[in-house]
Design a protein around this motif. Structure first.
Motif, mmCIF file in Angstrom:
data_model
loop_
_atom_site.group_PDB
_atom_site.id
_atom_site.type_symbol
_atom_site.label_atom_id
_atom_site.label_comp_id
_atom_site.label_asym_id
_atom_site.label_seq_id
_atom_site.Cartn_x
_atom_site.Cartn_y
_atom_site.Cartn_z
ATOM 1 N N ARG A 109 -11.414 3.465 -2.054
ATOM 2 C CA ARG A 109 -12.376 2.039 -1.848
ATOM 3 C C ARG A 109 -13.835 2.610 -1.524
ATOM 4 O O ARG A 109 -14.804 1.882 -1.923
ATOM 5 N N THR A 140 2.840 -1.362 4.390
ATOM 6 C CA THR A 140 2.472 -0.030 4.039
ATOM 7 C C THR A 140 3.790 0.592 3.581
ATOM 8 O O THR A 140 4.728 0.453 4.406
ATOM 9 N N TYR A 185 -6.345 -1.340 3.893
ATOM 10 C CA TYR A 185 -6.510 -2.591 2.856
ATOM 11 C C TYR A 185 -7.262 -3.543 3.924
ATOM 12 O O TYR A 185 -6.701 -3.599 4.897
ATOM 13 N N SER A 237 -0.217 -7.399 4.851
ATOM 14 C CA SER A 237 -0.098 -5.892 4.197
ATOM 15 C C SER A 237 1.178 -5.421 4.685
ATOM 16 O O SER A 237 1.520 -5.328 5.707
ATOM 17 N N ILE A 277 0.852 -1.291 0.080
ATOM 18 C CA ILE A 277 0.092 0.082 -0.117
ATOM 19 C C ILE A 277 0.822 1.262 0.122
ATOM 20 O O ILE A 277 1.483 1.467 1.021
ATOM 21 N N GLU A 284 -3.970 5.827 -8.243
ATOM 22 C CA GLU A 284 -4.104 5.718 -6.775
ATOM 23 C C GLU A 284 -3.343 4.734 -6.213
ATOM 24 O O GLU A 284 -3.753 3.679 -5.292
ATOM 25 N N GLY A 285 -1.964 4.270 -6.754
ATOM 26 C CA GLY A 285 -1.228 3.186 -6.428
ATOM 27 C C GLY A 285 -1.525 1.643 -6.650
ATOM 28 O O GLY A 285 -0.783 0.958 -6.429
ATOM 29 N N THR A 286 -2.403 1.733 -7.651
ATOM 30 C CA THR A 286 -2.698 0.243 -8.309
ATOM 31 C C THR A 286 -1.721 -0.219 -9.639
ATOM 32 O O THR A 286 -1.649 -1.211 -9.618
ATOM 33 N N ASN A 306 -2.001 -1.831 -3.783
ATOM 34 C CA ASN A 306 -3.224 -1.309 -3.259
ATOM 35 C C ASN A 306 -4.645 -1.967 -3.693
ATOM 36 O O ASN A 306 -5.265 -1.573 -4.569
ATOM 37 N N VAL A 349 -8.493 -0.836 -4.991
ATOM 38 C CA VAL A 349 -8.721 0.565 -5.618
ATOM 39 C C VAL A 349 -8.981 0.430 -7.066
ATOM 40 O O VAL A 349 -7.975 -0.368 -7.598
ATOM 41 N N GLY A 353 -8.442 5.408 0.721
ATOM 42 C CA GLY A 353 -7.310 5.199 -0.274
ATOM 43 C C GLY A 353 -6.170 4.348 0.441
ATOM 44 O O GLY A 353 -5.311 3.807 -0.267
ATOM 45 N N VAL A 354 -6.059 4.229 1.536
ATOM 46 C CA VAL A 354 -4.717 3.655 2.260
ATOM 47 C C VAL A 354 -5.176 2.554 3.311
ATOM 48 O O VAL A 354 -4.328 1.968 3.903
#
Length: 540
Positions: A501, A151, A143, A149, A129, A261-263, A533, A536, A140-141
């Motif tokens: 999300r 981060t 999960y 996970s 993430i 968005e980090g995806t 991520n 998202v 958005g952050v």
């Protein structure tokens, strides 16, 4: 210490640093004043659950020895990276509810560290993430899936690496916060002029990943308009576009990362277009008898080619609540800035256009050399609104303690549908507030944050009495009703707050299905294990 600056730590649950938390007696006093001003909110003023009383689930991951020096599994790091800063997030953090904390927080110092973290996460089957300032208001952050996970906090990558004075551009690392990059650009007589409300804590990489809206109310409204090229790391290699002022060479690799968005990758740096620091400013507050009359003036300004840097319209409720105006009129916060020339003629013509729609200046217009940073004004109605705007995230922590729902939602719509859109969404939100919170006093206000020749971005604020323990359900009910109304009336589910999300159900319906399939295919190409991520924008 990771997450700290100059020995200060950010709150693990709310906005700002730990030493900015008001003492309990001041919170009680502030809550009493707010309740009296709003006419609702009751019961004991609550206190946040201290970190030492928070119980996090045990970490399910052990960093490899090679990464141990940049990884942390302590309670502060995991709690402070577990949530964003939406109302739902602040309420849960306030109550000590961190249901989905990351198992590990990594603080890469450079791209080599980042690449090693991504390789480890993929091998461990963990979600990765990306994390900038943690200011997401759309989930958005956080999960909440089954995988462990990691981060990845990028704030150690915070330098201005290169400045091109000839092209007026700068190469800046993605973890630089607003103040940090401005401080470094100031040495070169330059500024980015991107001031979202989260400016103090959010980062360049976060702005790019979420297509953030910023300082300019017209012309350069989003970070998109300031990006020259972007570099990111993906599980399958580097993604870096060529530096160009413009290009017609197919779909833009930059635009695919902007808003991703980090995806699709972890943004590490970008070349951005910067500006000479403004030497001239002109500003004024303008009152209108109705919000719609003010909106007509905003449309005229947006279509005039004057390009005001500030053109924000507050309805009477928001103008009164923020202390910007109390005469029952809508308030237009209007301003211009330039590094090249005086602005008397621009402001004069803008005021003429406002007058054509019944607008009258509030106080004397201001023509002056600007203060060092920030928005248009330090005085008058505009200054009062600006101060309230900057303090709003801090005040929300007190509103939670006082038992008051405080949250926003925003959209964008074309001018031909504007009046009906705002009326419908406002009416729906007010009805949803009454159903969720009772028929007592509450406040649903609207302002225009950005304006275009073909439309504008209405931004709604909800202030309502909360039922202790049921705040999340209350807000979810209001948010769902407002989002459905936005979708049905043809607006976008978000103009500048990103998808995250929280907006996924409406985003999925808003986008064309062939585009969604193409996005899924792109993610599969750069992130075949689906670690970036998850949840998202697309499902892995």
């Amino acid at each position: 210490m990771p997450g700290a600056s100059e020995g200060r730590r950010l709150k693990h649950w709310g906005w700002g640093h730990e030493d900015q938390q008001l003492p309990d007696e001041q919170v009680v006093q502030a809550a009493a004043g707010i309740r009296a001003h709003l006419g609702f909110g009751e019961g004991e003023v609550e206190r946040p659950v201290p970190l030492e009383e928070v119980r996090l689930r045990p970490s399910r991951l052990e960093p490899p020895p090679a990464l141990a020096g940049i990884c942390d599994t302590g309670d502060y790091e995991r709690a402070s990276h577990a949530l964003g800063k939406s109302y739902r997030d602040v309420v849960r953090g306030f109550r000590g509810r961190f249901d989905h904390p990351p198992d590990v927080v990594a603080h890469p110092r450079d791209e080599e560290d980042l690449s090693a973290v991504l390789e480890w996460a993929e091998g461990a089957g963990a979600a990765a993430i990306p994390f900038g300032g943690g200011t997401s208001v759309v989930g958005g952050v956080e999960y909440a899936g089954e995988r462990p996970s990691v981060t990845i906090d990028l704030r150690a990558l915070d330098r201005v690496l290169e400045v091109d004075q000839t092209s007026r551009a700068a190469r800046i690392q993605a973890g630089a916060t607003g103040p940090r990059l401005q401080e470094q650009l100031r040495e070169h007589g330059l500024t980015l002029r991107h001031f979202p409300q989260s400016f103090e804590y959010s980062t360049l990489g976060g702005w790019i990943a979420t297509r953030a809206g910023g300082h300019f109310a017209t012309l350069w409204t989003h970070i998109d308009d300031l990006v020259e090229s972007v570099r990111a790391l993906t599980p399958r290699g580097e993604w870096e576009s060529r530096r160009l002022p413009g290009s017609g060479a197919g779909p833009s690799p930059d635009r695919m990362l902007i808003g991703s968005e980090g995806t699709l990758g972890v943004i590490t740096e970008a070349w951005v277009r910067v500006h000479a620091r403004p030497g001239f400013r002109a500003s004024a507050g303008v009152g209108f008898d109705s919000f719609q009359a003010g909106a007509e003036a905003v449309r005229a300004l947006a279509q005039s080619g004057l390009h005001p840097s500030n053109c924000r319209l507050l309805d009477p409720g928001e103008a009164a609540f923020t202390g910007a105006a109390s005469d029952g009129r809508a308030l237009l916060v209007l301003g211009f800035e330039s590094a090249d020339h005086p602005l008397d003629a621009w402001l004069s013509r803008a005021l003429e256009l406002c007058g054509d729609h019944g607008g009258t200046p509030i106080g004397e217009p201001r023509l002056r050399t600007p203060p060092d940073e920030g928005d248009q004004s330090r005085g008058g109605a505009e200054g009062a609104w600006r101060e309230a705007f900057l303090q709003a995230p801090y005040m929300r922590d007190t509103l939670v303690a006082a038992g008051i729902i405080s949250e926003t939602f925003e959209s964008a719509i074309t001018w031909d549908r504007f009046e009906a859109f705002v009326a419908t969404v406002r009416r729906t939100a007010e009805r949803a507030v009454a159903e969720a919170c009772g028929n007592g006093p509450a406040l649903v206000t609207c302002r225009l944050t950005h304006a275009y020749p073909d439309g504008a971005a209405p931004y709604f604020t909800v202030l309502a009495p909360a039922r202790r323990g049921s705040e999340l359900e209350q807000w979810d009910q209001i948010k769902a009703a407002a989002s459905a109304a936005i979708e049905a009336a043809g607006g976008t589910i978000t103009h500048h707050h990103a998808v995250g999300r929280d907006h996924r159900p409406w985003y999925d319906r808003q986008r064309p299905e062939p585009f969604a399939a193409a996005l899924r295919a792109a993610k599969a190409a750069v992130d075949p294990a689906g670690i970036l991520n998850p949840g998202v924008l697309v499902d892995s």
